[in-house]
Design an enzyme around this catalytic site. Sequence first.
Site, PDB file in Angstrom:
ATOM      1  CD  GLU A 119      -2.864  -1.364   2.448  1.00 44.36           C
ATOM      2  OE1 GLU A 119      -4.066  -1.483   2.241  1.00 44.36           O
ATOM      3  OE2 GLU A 119      -2.430  -1.136   3.502  1.00 44.36           O
ATOM      4  CB  CYS A 132       3.078   7.111   3.443  1.00 41.63           C
ATOM      5  SG  CYS A 132       3.446   6.156   4.563  1.00 41.63           S
ATOM      6  CB  CYS A 139       6.972  -5.323   8.104  1.00 37.18           C
ATOM      7  SG  CYS A 139       8.251  -4.480   9.031  1.00 37.18           S
ATOM      8  CB  CYS A 143       6.501  -3.580  15.857  1.00 35.08           C
ATOM      9  SG  CYS A 143       8.388  -2.972  15.550  1.00 35.08           S
ATOM     10  CB  CYS A 146       2.886  -2.313  13.757  1.00 33.99           C
ATOM     11  SG  CYS A 146       3.237  -1.844  11.761  1.00 33.99           S
ATOM     12  CB  CYS A 370       1.528   5.597  11.842  1.00 34.77           C
ATOM     13  SG  CYS A 370       2.231   7.231  11.333  1.00 34.77           S
TER      14      CYS A 370
HETATM   15  N1  SAH Z   1       9.711   0.141   9.701  1.00 33.58           N
HETATM   16  C1  SAH Z   1       9.794   1.383   9.682  1.00 33.58           C
HETATM   17  C2  SAH Z   1       9.083   1.998   8.800  1.00 33.58           C
HETATM   18  C3  SAH Z   1       7.301   2.209   9.502  1.00 33.58           C
HETATM   19  S1  SAH Z   1       7.065   3.594   9.740  1.00 33.58           S
HETATM   20  C4  SAH Z   1       9.893   1.860  10.876  1.00 33.58           C
HETATM   21  O1  SAH Z   1       9.393   1.219  12.141  1.00 33.58           O
HETATM   22  O2  SAH Z   1      10.195   2.992  11.415  1.00 33.58           O
HETATM   23  C5  SAH Z   1       5.567   3.584  10.486  1.00 33.58           C
HETATM   24  C6  SAH Z   1       5.499   4.293  11.904  1.00 33.58           C
HETATM   25  O3  SAH Z   1       4.333   3.854  12.444  1.00 33.58           O
HETATM   26  C7  SAH Z   1       6.751   3.569  12.830  1.00 33.58           C
HETATM   27  O4  SAH Z   1       7.221   4.584  13.526  1.00 33.58           O
HETATM   28  C8  SAH Z   1       5.607   2.435  13.475  1.00 33.58           C
HETATM   29  O5  SAH Z   1       6.361   2.464  14.638  1.00 33.58           O
HETATM   30  C9  SAH Z   1       4.456   3.400  13.866  1.00 33.58           C
HETATM   31  N2  SAH Z   1       3.419   2.760  13.999  1.00 33.58           N
HETATM   32  C10 SAH Z   1       2.969   1.497  13.818  1.00 33.58           C
HETATM   33  N3  SAH Z   1       2.032   1.086  14.152  1.00 33.58           N
HETATM   34  C11 SAH Z   1       1.243   2.123  14.708  1.00 33.58           C
HETATM   35  C12 SAH Z   1       0.307   2.365  15.427  1.00 33.58           C
HETATM   36  N4  SAH Z   1      -0.536   1.282  15.553  1.00 33.58           N
HETATM   37  N5  SAH Z   1      -0.260   3.525  15.923  1.00 33.58           N
HETATM   38  C13 SAH Z   1       0.756   4.638  15.705  1.00 33.58           C
HETATM   39  N6  SAH Z   1       2.049   4.364  15.190  1.00 33.58           N
HETATM   40  C14 SAH Z   1       2.201   3.304  14.453  1.00 33.58           C
END
Ligand code: SAH
Length: 397
Positions: A119, A132, A139, A143, A146, A370
């Site tokens: 996406e 974005c 991935c 985490c 996410c 995010c």
């Molecule tokens: N893998 C990279 C790129 C993804 S960026 C990274 O982690 O930096 C996406 C961002 O959104 C990251 O900072 C991630 O931690 C954050 N994120 C993931 N899940 C989220 C959620 N449920 N709510 C808010 N931010 C989230």
Amino acid sequence: MAPVSARAADLPPGITAGRNGPPGRPKPPRHLADLGLPERRVAVTELGERPFRADQLSRQYFARLADDPAEMTDIPQSSRPGLAAALLPRLLTAERELACDDGATRKTLWRTFDGAYVESVLMRYPGRVTMCVSSQAGCGMACPFCATGQAGLTRNLSTAEIVEQVVSGARALARGQVPGGAGRVSNVVFMGMGEPLANYRSVVQAVRRLTEPAPAGLGISARGVTVSTVGLVPAIGRLAAEGLPVTLAVSLHAPDDEARDELVPVNRRWKVAEVLDAAWRYADVTGRRVSIEYALIRDVNDQAWRADLLGGLLAGHLVHVNLIPLNPTPGSRWTASRPAAQDEFVARLEAHGVPVTVRDTRGREIDGACGQLAAGAGPGGGAGPGGRPSGAELPLV
Ligand code: SAH
């Protein structure tokens, strides 16, 4: 060169570094965006064409944003099919497009040549447009808060598969298909699906293609590009040495190893102190302010003492904190902080002299915010906790 970004042996169990798809499966077709301009000239020569055809084709793709060989009228009609077949294969097919904010935010679900899904999200603000983009299908960083992390890694995207997401947004803007009149992409953030630094080579090449002026590339300012990472320390060092003044964003989410080991499992390999050291070195070498991403999760990482601990670690450095109210994801046991806790967190960071902003939740109702990108579920997937996303479905053009 050996990939130093994240060797499998270095990583804790449950985390998958970059991979280019199951062995024996075909790679994404070669596209001109995979190649530098000199290599494109060689490629067209091999097709029996004059080298300058590479420049013409590149200008069509990167400057005119053409996607139909019939529009490429500066190239002889007889040459167009061969050139297009060799250097402009279709890499991504838009499977579904959802919009909200009266069309100023739109999420596209793409199908790759081998049936993977990724996406991208276009966000138009007054005076700027941010794309974005995804760097991997799925991935491997796992985490738990996410959505992308839940399904695991399918494969790395190729350079051109990354670039094509931006070019397609640029095309929609140039053609006036995004409300607000014709426009350009000013910012690109590698904050879609995937861990960009686990797909190091393709991501760095994609940054080059995005920032080189036409005909080599799209001509977006490197200062408008942000690469976000969970904190793959060796790869941060390597990125600093590339001479690309892109912004580094570090998804920290906790100032202490105890919480970060859970929230960002790769922390079991590279601890908070090592990640921040790498970030400060990055700021030293590039002169760029590092962005610290911190999703505020109620009663998990939003306590006042954690704000103070974070403030203490960051104070005096070239840094900016982006607080992200936790976006809902299917099955997650966590929720966003209470407003009072969020305000207190901001105030404590500010008291340490650390600049902080709270990120808007653009795209939340279309699961485009995010951590909500979850295309692994395929078309119709990625639905939020309430079922299908509520934004308007756009006709595919
Ligand atoms: N893998 C990279 C790129 C993804 S960026 C990274 O982690 O930096 C996406 C961002 O959104 C990251 O900072 C991630 O931690 C954050 N994120 C993931 N899940 C989220 C959620 N449920 N709510 C808010 N931010 C989230």
